[in-house]
Design an enzyme around this catalytic site. Structure first.
Site, PDB file in Angstrom:
ATOM      1  N   GLU A  37       0.688  -1.265  -0.332  1.00 51.87           N
ATOM      2  CA  GLU A  37       0.257   0.110   0.045  1.00 51.87           C
ATOM      3  C   GLU A  37       0.900   1.460   0.273  1.00 51.87           C
ATOM      4  OE1 GLU A  37      -2.445   2.700  -0.083  1.00 51.87           O
ATOM      5  OE2 GLU A  37      -3.302   0.814   0.222  1.00 51.87           O
ATOM      6  N   ASP A  56      -4.044   0.171  -2.336  1.00 50.05           N
ATOM      7  CA  ASP A  56      -4.299  -1.134  -2.251  1.00 50.05           C
ATOM      8  C   ASP A  56      -6.272  -1.315  -3.184  1.00 50.05           C
ATOM      9  OD1 ASP A  56      -3.004  -2.825  -1.902  1.00 50.05           O
ATOM     10  OD2 ASP A  56      -2.734  -2.185   0.097  1.00 50.05           O
TER      11      ASP A  56
END
Length: 407
Positions: free
Chosen positions: A137, A166
């Protein structure tokens, strides 16, 4: 009927970027079959709050799906997977680059098995120099433009709490899958959909690339920064857009006792009246947007001198009464408990067979003819008998496959 009723999705994803995409497809009515290794998606065990119970990380990303287990390294597992591919409309995976090819299922092989298959891949990066790098992420945020433009001028780059790397990529994948399904209606053919986390974050940072080009023509007047180099700076809570905004403090001064206020040209006079400084509405030093641009910090300081004496809900009501754009900073606790969000079906309670009740986020996509009922996520391999039975696997063979570690 639901919007995607009749569409079967073979979900080979794990962690967050892929499961967030396939959950949206499930909300829209697709039959999402989550294919897991016999040990399960790693997030079933990550960040557990209760022992031996699927984690909230897993449950909040896998609602409305069915689960099967399969060992793709076994020959029988590959045979079964071949049949699953033939019966699928969409296959989604977010393994490392080349992983599915190494299993023996290249895009060309998948096309042979099912010419109508839409094969969606989520990767960290595109096919350039970063292709084989691992991505998480915050790495996607770092390399997609978000971190360099988030934070305060004199501070370090910061990650955003929103999972734009994400789940943001997951939403981009959904768009590509839906487009491919629509095109298949015209062409009769499937196609490959590829989305990279870095690319998705960069797309979400589009306005910062806008400002990078504007820098060539001088300082960005809408930013509160005093100096500008040749890169878009971090600018704290400034919107950087056409209308200046800032988060100002409210009583009693806790970590989330703030409200974000945007000052439109038509809003300055009512704001001046509310904060007890009506003379500023006519003062040439303050009356126009151009006059205020050079002292945005002082403008919001004046506003804060009033807001700090009131709680954020009082400020919200006072400003909204004058149609002034604003929004209180809502904590995660406040969001979970927000009755309006509960009534709207955005914060929902779901009953889980082993954990009991948990709270999750409902579908932000609301279709008048395809309402979403959020259902509990599947237990590991919960639907093995149901789905493998559709492929002609008998109960006896199913028991043998389990004994041999194939499922």
């Amino acid at each position: 009927m639901k919007a995607l009723e009749g569409v079967r999705v073979l979900d080979m994803t794990h962690v967050q970027s892929g499961p967030s995409a396939t959950q949206v497809l499930a909300w829209l009515g697709a039959d999402v079959v989550k294919l897991e290794a016999p040990t399960g998606d790693i997030t079933r065990q990550q960040l557990r709050d209760l022992p031996d119970v699927d984690s909230l990380y897993f449950t909040m990303l896998n609602c409305n799906k069915r689960s099967i287990t399969l060992n793709m390294k076994s020959e029988r597992g590959k045979e079964i997977f071949t049949e699953l591919v033939r019966s699928a409309d969409v296959l989604v995976e977010n393994f490392g680059p080349g992983a599915v090819d190494r299993m023996g299922f290249s895009w060309e092989r998948l096309q042979e098995l099912n010419p109508r298959l839409i094969y969606a891949s989520i990767k960290g990066f595109g096919q350039g120099r970063y292709a084989k790098f691992k991505a998480y992420e915050v790495i996607a945020q770092a390399m997609g433009g978000s971190m360099s433009t988030t934070g305060f001028e004199e501070g370090p780059p910061l990650a955003t709490g929103a999972q734009i790397g994400d789940s943001g990529t997951g939403i981009h994948a959904v768009a590509g899958i839906l487009a491919a399904l629509y095109q298949r209606e015209q062409s009769g053919r499937g196609q490959r959909v590829q989305v990279a986390m870095q690319h998705a974050v960069l797309n979400l940072c589009r306005v910062k690339l806008r400002d990078q080009q504007r820098l060539a023509h001088g300082p960005l007047r809408e930013y509160p920064n005093k100096t500008f180099g040749d890169e878009v700076p971090r600018s704290g809570n400034a919107s950087g857009g056409g209308q200046p905004g800032w988060a100002v403090r409210c009583a009693p001064g806790g970590p989330n006792d703030y409200i974000y206020v945007i000052v439109q040209p038509v809003g300055w006079k009512p704001i001046a009246n509310i904060i007890g400084r009506p003379e500023l509405a006519e003062d040439p030093e303050w009356a126009t947007p151009e006059a205020r641009l050079s002292k945005l910090d002082k403008m919001f300081q004046l506003i804060e001198e009033w807001t700090i004496r009131h709680d954020k809900w009082t400020v919200l009501d006072r400003l909204n009464a004058e149609n002034i754009p604003c929004g209180p900073i809502l904590s995660t606790k406040e969001l979970v408990e927000d009755e309006s969000l509960q009534d709207e079906g955005i914060v929902v309670k779901v009953e889980h067979p082993t954990r009991g009740e948990f709270v999750t986020v409902g579908s932000p996509l609301q279709l008048s003819d395809s309402p979403v009922d959020v259902r509990t996520p599947p237990l590991l391999g919960e639907h093995n008998q149901e789905i493998y039975g559709e492929l002609g696997v008998s109960a006896d063979e199913l028991a043998e496959l389990k004994t041999n570690g194939v499922i």
